[in-house]
Design an enzyme around this catalytic site. Structure first.
Site, PDB file in Angstrom:
ATOM      1  N   SER A   1       0.848  -1.183   0.000  1.00 29.13           N
ATOM      2  CA  SER A   1       0.000   0.000   0.000  1.00 29.13           C
ATOM      3  C   SER A   1       0.893   1.246   0.000  1.00 29.13           C
ATOM      4  CB  SER A   1      -0.969  -0.038   1.186  1.00 29.13           C
ATOM      5  OG  SER A   1      -1.992   0.919   1.031  1.00 29.13           O
TER       6      SER A   1
ATOM      7  N   ASP B   1      -8.795  -5.088  -6.649  1.00 28.84           N
ATOM      8  CA  ASP B   1      -8.571  -4.026  -5.667  1.00 28.84           C
ATOM      9  C   ASP B   1      -9.432  -2.818  -6.021  1.00 28.84           C
ATOM     10  OD1 ASP B   1      -7.549  -2.089  -3.932  1.00 28.84           O
ATOM     11  OD2 ASP B   1      -5.495  -2.841  -4.101  1.00 28.84           O
TER      12      ASP B   1
ATOM     13  N   HIS C   1      -7.559  -5.237  -1.765  1.00 28.70           N
ATOM     14  CA  HIS C   1      -6.356  -4.536  -1.333  1.00 28.70           C
ATOM     15  C   HIS C   1      -5.640  -5.250  -0.188  1.00 28.70           C
ATOM     16  CE1 HIS C   1      -3.680  -1.147  -1.109  1.00 28.70           C
ATOM     17  NE2 HIS C   1      -3.970  -0.926   0.163  1.00 28.70           N
TER      18      HIS C   1
END
Length: 744
Positions: free
Chosen positions: A613, A688, A720
């Site tokens: 991320s 995602d 995600h």
């Protein structure tokens, strides 16, 4: 210059914990080597680690969800009798419906970071005699007296965000993007809103509210059950994106209204609907419509509703109150302003005398303030160069505020209490590590959820003075515990500090490999997140560290540094990153590598960086901007161009693209791709909906156009968070293989 003189490598942790680390580099237990397959298999290495801790309103029992030994992601509801200390199964999840979740509920759970099956949520009735339990889009009312779970007549359509009313007479829920209420005495169902559907969502929090504001609900009951405040969200202005969610057995075309940075947000309204008349009173939010409305909370009298109003640039935050029984305009009680940005919190507590308690970062750190009914500060109750994490309980009768914070250490979280007049400041928790507390409403007891690097999560019951009354789950790592066979190889890190360029102190932790030999040279993996609000360098137990432990057994060292911009350190530390991301953070990580290079056992030519991320973004920025520092990088689900990310998060740190176009350009990964030399692995979930897959494909194309070689792993159907044992097992095998090829 001698590098050693450039650093202040100081212990910054409590002496008790420092002594523990000095005396033991690993836990006591067996010496069975870890395998990647075992990291996230059942039973969980952490042992019994209950979640969703609650104490019944009458204080008679503690309740919690526990994963099964044969499937740690399937949860049943358990209880502990507070008087006897007896722990028993309260409700077997097999007695409830199980099945596929709706797309809306899947998305909501992804925002909540909830993963699992069985019972995932539950709520106590006000009298402590019953529980409300949602399961597979249905609702169950479980009466303790007869021990039966009654299926409530909510119809065939999937429901979400169910709540018991404050006095336990009604159940409310969202169905078909409308708000509904069920009378528990008659089973009569009433639809309260009727225009939900398509771009209109009633009683629901919008995407950025769920993802970025911690606002998971869009409606709130009045304490006397006379009315419900709710949001009406119109997503029409938000760009409708058609994106591919790629699964193993096909491609799903998904339309999502995604508010890209700089683009229009939803239009939001706040209304109050009377349960008697069914009429809605719309609250005046002001002439400006391009705003956020991140919080709402009723005052104890059920006549006044408070709400928070936030400007789009997030530099202004108002706490406003409106009398819903007349036509008066809202009154601003508190106005917070910061020239950079303001962080949100959930620490608002109204008292019966009209005073209220609120946390603010107005002096640079999150602290607790007491205000009078007009919004004037009566007293600052905590102060100092440390941060309050959260207010956990307010005992109005005894005038105590219980809260968690970092007064004793930046890398630990402890429970404290302070009087309404600022006196009596007391630390209640003692064990070195991370403490979270759940208090009873009407009894002076609380549950302490504790963990540390040396202790998987354990739960204990305490009285108001902090004295432990009983273990709910001691979770001791001894013979029979899932971790015990591996514990003898479980490594504890050394902690220290490094000075940033501006003189601020950064914390690190360094894990040495198993069977460390100071005469050898070792490769190092720098595990990074580096983004706002997060903190990796803590004395805490984390399942993310399982892979770290595996790498230590494969001959790697692992280093983590919380660079400037990360959380729980005050505004000066956090706000360094404003208007240009990936600058201070990368410089700080380079400082960390400079420190590693001073260690004789570190091979400075074999240092890699890995993150997911924001950490994936950091891994790319480190490799592209500092290729002489990092030989390789693993980047997971990275943001690569901040114009592809959402409004609330991105504009908080980079401002609006129209006013900071150059900051956006320089904060993107794309200008630095040309610096790439070799040694890159990227991975991304192909479904995602948070960091869109396009972020990665842009880098793929740029590197391909430059003729640069790199490696890619994509995961069909993964969101995600990369959930699921099979996905994680494959992912960590892939990363290990890559690191061994690039660094060994």
């Amino acid at each position: 210059m001698n590098r050693i003189r450039m650093f202040s490598v100081l212990m910054a942790i409590p002496l008790t914990f420092a002594a523990t680390l000095a005396n033991a580099q690993s836990l006591e237990g067996g010496s069975t080597p870890l395998t990647v397959e075992r990291l996230y298999d059942s039973p969980a290495l952490a042992g019994s680690s209950p979640r969703e801790l609650k104490i019944s309103p009458d204080g008679s029992r503690a309740t919690f969800l526990v994963g099964r030994k044969d499937n740690q992601h399937f949860y049943d509801l358990w209880q502990m009798d507070v008087t006897s200390g007896k722990v028993s199964l309260l409700l077997d999840a097999d007695k409830l419906a199980q099945g596929e979740l709706s797309d809306e509920e899947k998305a909501r759970r992804e925002r909540q970071r909830i993963f699992g099956e069985g019972i995932m949520e539950y709520a106590w009735s006000d009298d402590g005699k019953a529980l409300l339990i949602p399961a597979a889009g249905k609702l169950y009312y479980y009466a303790l007296a007869d021990g039966k779970a009654k299926l409530l007549p909510t119809g065939d359509d999937f429901i979400t965000d169910a709540k018991l009313s404050p006095k336990g007479h009604f159940v409310s829920y969202v169905q078909g993007q409308n708000l509904w209420v069920l009378d528990l005495a008659t089973d009569k169902v009433t639809q309260l809103t009727h225009d939900g559907g398509g771009a209109i969502k009633n009683a629901m929090a919008e995407f950025v509210a769920q993802e970025e504001m911690g606002k998971m609900s869009g409606y709130w009951w009045a304490p006397d059950e006379s009315a419900i405040a709710f949001n009406r969200v119109d997503e029409t202005p938000v760009e409708l994106v058609t994106r591919n969610e790629i699964y193993a057995d096909g491609i799903k075309l998904t339309q999502q209204r995604y508010p890209y940075a700089g683009k229009p947000n939803v239009l939001i309204q706040l209304g109050v609907i009377s349960l008697q008349s069914k009429q809605v009173k719309w609250i005046d939010l002001g002439k400006e419509t391009d705003i956020y409305q991140p919080r709402a909370k009723w005052l104890p009298d059920s006549k006044h509703l408070s709400f928070q109003w936030q400007s789009r640039n997030q530099q202004n935050l108002d706490l406003r109150v409106v009398n819903v029984s007349d036509n008066s305009a809202p009154v601003t009680l508190v106005h917070e302003h910061d020239d950079i940005w303001l962080n949100l919190n959930d620490d608002l507590n109204f008292l019966k005398n009209g005073y209220f308690i609120w946390t603010s970062e107005r002096d640079g750190f999150s602290h607790i303030y007491l205000f009078d009914s007009k919004g004037k500060v009566k007293q600052q109750l905590t102060q100092g160069a440390w941060a309050v994490d959260s207010i956990d309980h307010v005992d109005e009768a005894a005038q105590w505020i219980y809260f968690t914070g970092r007064k004793d250490s930046d890398v630990e979280k402890h429970l404290y209490k302070v009087k309404f007049d600022g006196s009596g400041f007391t630390k209640l928790s003692s064990a070195a590590g991370m403490h979270s507390a759940v208090f009873a409403d009407n009894k002076a007891i609380y549950l302490d959820y504790f963990d540390s690097l040396a202790q998987p999560p354990q739960i204990s019951l305490h009285d108001a003075s902090g004295k432990r009354l009983a273990w709910v789950e001691e979770n001791a790592v001894k013979q029979g515990h899932p971790l015990y066979p591996y514990a003898g190889l479980w490594q504890l890190p050394a902690f220290g500090t490094i000075k940033a360029d501006d003189g601020q102190t950064m914390h690190y932790r360094l894990f040495k490999p198993v069977n460390f030999d100071a005469s050898k040279k070792y490769p190092v993996l720098v595990r990074v997140y580096g983004g706002p609000h997060a903190q990796l360098v803590t004395n805490s137990w984390s399942s993310q560290d399982y892979f770290t432990q595996y790498l230590l057994q494969q001959g790697f060292a692992v280093f983590q540094l919380d660079n400037r911009g990360s959380g729980h350190r005050g505004t000066k530390f956090e706000q360094v990153i404003y208007k240009q991301l990936g600058v201070a953070e990368v410089e700080d990580q380079k400082k960390g590598v400079d420190f590693l290079r001073t260690l004789p056992w570190v091979d400075s030519q074999r240092i890699a960086v890995y993150g997911h991320s924001y950490g994936g973004y950091m891994a790319l920025m480190c490799l592209f901007k500092a290729p002489d520092y990092f030989k390789a990088a693993v980047s997971g689900a990275p943001v690569t161009d901040w114009t592809l990310y959402d409004t609330h998060y991105t504009e908080r740190y980079l401002s609006h693209p129209a006013t900071n176009a150059e900051g956006y350009r320089l904060s993107s990964v794309m200008p630095y791709v040309k610096n790439y030399q070799s040694g890159l692995l990227m991975y991304h979930g192909m479904a995602d909906d948070n960091v869109l897959f396009e972020n990665s494909t842009r880098v793929y194309k740029a590197l391909q156009d430059d003729g640069k070689l790199f490696e890619v792993m994509t995961y069909p159907g993964s969101k995600h968070s990369m959930r699921g044992n099979q996905v994680k097992t494959h992912l960590y095998k892939t990363i290990t293989d890559f690191l061994e090829r690039k660094l060994q």
